[in-house]
Design a protein around this motif. Structure first.
Motif, mmCIF file in Angstrom:
data_model
loop_
_atom_site.group_PDB
_atom_site.id
_atom_site.type_symbol
_atom_site.label_atom_id
_atom_site.label_comp_id
_atom_site.label_asym_id
_atom_site.label_seq_id
_atom_site.Cartn_x
_atom_site.Cartn_y
_atom_site.Cartn_z
ATOM 1 N N ASP A 150 39.333 47.857 27.741
ATOM 2 C CA ASP A 150 40.783 47.819 27.921
ATOM 3 C C ASP A 150 41.115 47.410 29.353
ATOM 4 N N PRO A 151 42.195 46.649 29.569
ATOM 5 C CA PRO A 151 42.613 46.330 30.934
ATOM 6 C C PRO A 151 42.985 47.596 31.696
ATOM 7 N N ILE A 152 42.782 47.563 33.013
ATOM 8 C CA ILE A 152 43.232 48.654 33.876
ATOM 9 C C ILE A 152 44.356 48.134 34.770
ATOM 10 N N THR A 153 45.172 49.036 35.272
ATOM 11 C CA THR A 153 46.281 48.674 36.158
ATOM 12 C C THR A 153 45.976 49.162 37.569
ATOM 13 N N ILE A 154 46.195 48.289 38.551
ATOM 14 C CA ILE A 154 46.046 48.659 39.951
ATOM 15 C C ILE A 154 47.400 48.509 40.636
ATOM 16 N N GLN A 155 47.598 49.234 41.717
ATOM 17 C CA GLN A 155 48.909 49.297 42.371
ATOM 18 C C GLN A 155 49.055 48.249 43.470
ATOM 19 N N ASP A 156 48.681 47.024 43.164
ATOM 20 C CA ASP A 156 48.844 45.906 44.085
ATOM 21 C C ASP A 156 49.139 44.648 43.279
ATOM 22 N N PHE A 157 50.004 43.796 43.805
ATOM 23 C CA PHE A 157 50.192 42.452 43.257
ATOM 24 C C PHE A 157 49.232 41.555 44.025
ATOM 25 N N THR A 158 48.119 41.189 43.396
ATOM 26 C CA THR A 158 47.105 40.446 44.146
ATOM 27 C C THR A 158 46.211 39.646 43.228
ATOM 28 N N TYR A 159 45.658 38.594 43.773
ATOM 29 C CA TYR A 159 44.596 37.833 43.130
ATOM 30 C C TYR A 159 43.364 37.777 44.025
ATOM 31 N N TYR A 160 43.329 38.582 45.076
ATOM 32 C CA TYR A 160 42.248 38.493 46.050
ATOM 33 C C TYR A 160 41.137 39.473 45.696
ATOM 34 N N TYR A 161 40.306 39.093 44.717
ATOM 35 C CA TYR A 161 39.219 39.926 44.227
ATOM 36 C C TYR A 161 37.871 39.327 44.598
ATOM 37 N N SER A 162 36.854 40.186 44.552
ATOM 38 C CA SER A 162 35.468 39.728 44.636
ATOM 39 C C SER A 162 34.973 39.412 43.235
ATOM 40 N N ALA A 163 33.761 38.863 43.162
ATOM 41 C CA ALA A 163 33.078 38.793 41.877
ATOM 42 C C ALA A 163 32.652 40.204 41.473
ATOM 43 N N LEU A 164 32.325 40.369 40.211
ATOM 44 C CA LEU A 164 31.863 41.668 39.731
ATOM 45 C C LEU A 164 30.535 42.010 40.392
ATOM 46 N N ALA A 165 30.388 43.258 40.787
ATOM 47 C CA ALA A 165 29.179 43.698 41.489
ATOM 48 C C ALA A 165 27.969 43.689 40.551
ATOM 49 N N PRO A 166 26.759 43.749 41.105
ATOM 50 C CA PRO A 166 25.552 43.762 40.272
ATOM 51 C C PRO A 166 25.503 44.920 39.286
ATOM 52 N N ASP A 167 26.241 46.018 39.552
ATOM 53 C CA ASP A 167 26.225 47.151 38.610
ATOM 54 C C ASP A 167 27.057 46.891 37.363
ATOM 55 N N GLY A 168 27.779 45.775 37.314
ATOM 56 C CA GLY A 168 28.528 45.415 36.121
ATOM 57 C C GLY A 168 29.871 46.081 35.971
#
Length: 363
Positions: A239-257
């Motif tokens: 399911d999608p999660i909601t974060i409290q920021d309007f942003t597109y500045y993400y990293s790639a997914l970490a090695p832990d998945g």
């Protein structure tokens, strides 16, 4: 010229009480155009042009290439090329007359510069290890993946007209480059597709979701979408999660998945600009959401501020692009940042050209 996403975000940041970014997104939906809106802090607006996806139309005569005069540019040979450090398109300044956009050039870690004549239009992306590139081939009418050392090539099982890349677009590669998401906004066709080159499959993704990270094989695919002053992050299969920021500045997914990082920022409607990046990274669980950890970034020189995140170099470090805060400032530099301590170490500086590509950078 800035991307539509940056222009809309700038308007939103300057508005005293009205969230113009949200209105822009709503208006785009009414026009059946699911465009992305990227949050861009005003202090970082000195990067001209926006994303790799931007096709500039400001090429002049005569051409003035912004590569050092001693740089030797060679045609890309069929094989035997080392890992890429960065890629760029040479710019030219105009006195009012048009000029054709330059073709993509790649710069290896050893400092060799090659020109890829086949990649005259559309996107070019590089795998995080720098060993494979993917680009749009007008001859093949589709995305081609190429191993630089062996010369082996794969053609994506998806034909696309050049008009798909005459607007905003994103090409997001998996670590091997053999699985990717290609998305476009603003044209007659607005593709948002997950492509597996080895399995020769094409999967339609939900409209309006921006690709953040793609894993190899059947691994996780991460998408994002903003909603007013919040955003959603969606690891497909959960399911999608909601974060409290309007942003597109993400990293790639970490090695832990499951671990994802975004650039930290503050929002104040009574301030101009409303949104300011605060020099930190925010670590969170992209599957469960909940608790977040904010770590200040240390070790960046005065005049540079974090702008974009990228792939993970190992279990604890990820790539961060730092850019000048003022015009005519120092060159943009790529750093490795330890997500436990926030400590940074310099990797390399960028050439003064745009659009540019850094292996694994999320932009």
């Amino acid at each position: 010229m800035k991307t539509l996403r940056e222009d809309l975000r700038t308007l939103a940041e300057q508005a005293p009480t009205v969230d113009l970014a949200a209105r822009a997104v709503q208006g785009a939906r009414r026009r059946r155009v699911n465009r992305l809106v990227v949050a861009t802090a005003a202090a970082l607006c000195v990067i001209s042009g926006g994303g790799v996806a931007l096709l500039q139309q400001i090429s002049p005569a005569p051409q003035i290439l912004l590569t050092p005069p001693e740089t030797t540019v060679l045609p890309l040979p069929g094989k035997g090329i080392g890992p890429v450090e960065q890629a760029y398109r040479p710019r030219c300044r105009s006195n009012g007359g048009p000029c054709a956009e330059g073709v993509w050039r790649i710069v290896t870690r050893e400092g060799d510069t090659y020109e890829l004549a086949e990649a005259a239009t559309g996107p070019l992306a590089v795998t995080a290890d720098g060993r494979r590139i993917a680009y749009y081939s007008s001859k093949q009418r589709g995305i081609v993946v190429r191993d630089l050392a062996s010369g082996r090539m794969w053609k994506a099982p998806l034909k696309q007209p050049e008009e798909d890349f005459a607007v905003e677009y994103t090409l997001r590669l998996s670590p091997s480059g053999l699985r990717f998401v290609v998305s476009g906004w603003g044209g007659r066709r607005e593709p948002n597709k997950l492509v597996d080159v080895e399995r020769k499959t094409v999967t339609d993704l939900a409209a309006g979701w921006w690709p953040v990270s793609v894993s190899d094989g059947s691994g996780p695919v991460v998408l994002a979408k903003p909603y007013d002053m919040t955003s959603q992050v969606w690891v497909l299969g959960h399911d999608p999660i909601t974060i409290q920021d309007f942003t597109y500045y993400y990293s790639a997914l970490a090695p832990d998945g499951r671990t994802l990082v975004r650039l930290g920022q503050t929002v104040d409607r009574n301030r101009k600009p409303m949104v300011r990046q605060d020099g930190s990274i925010v670590i969170f669980d992209a599957i469960r959401g909940g608790r977040e950890t904010r770590i200040p970034i240390s070790g960046l020189p005065e005049g540079l501020a974090p702008s974009l995140l990228g792939s993970w170099l190992n279990d604890t470090e990820l790539t961060v692009l730092a850019v000048p805060q003022e015009p005519n400032g120092p060159a943009s530099v790529v750093y490795a940042v330890d997500v436990r301590t926030g400590e940074s170490r310099e990797l390399f500086a960028l050439r003064d050209d745009d659009p540019f590509v850094v292996p694994g950078l999320i932009r």
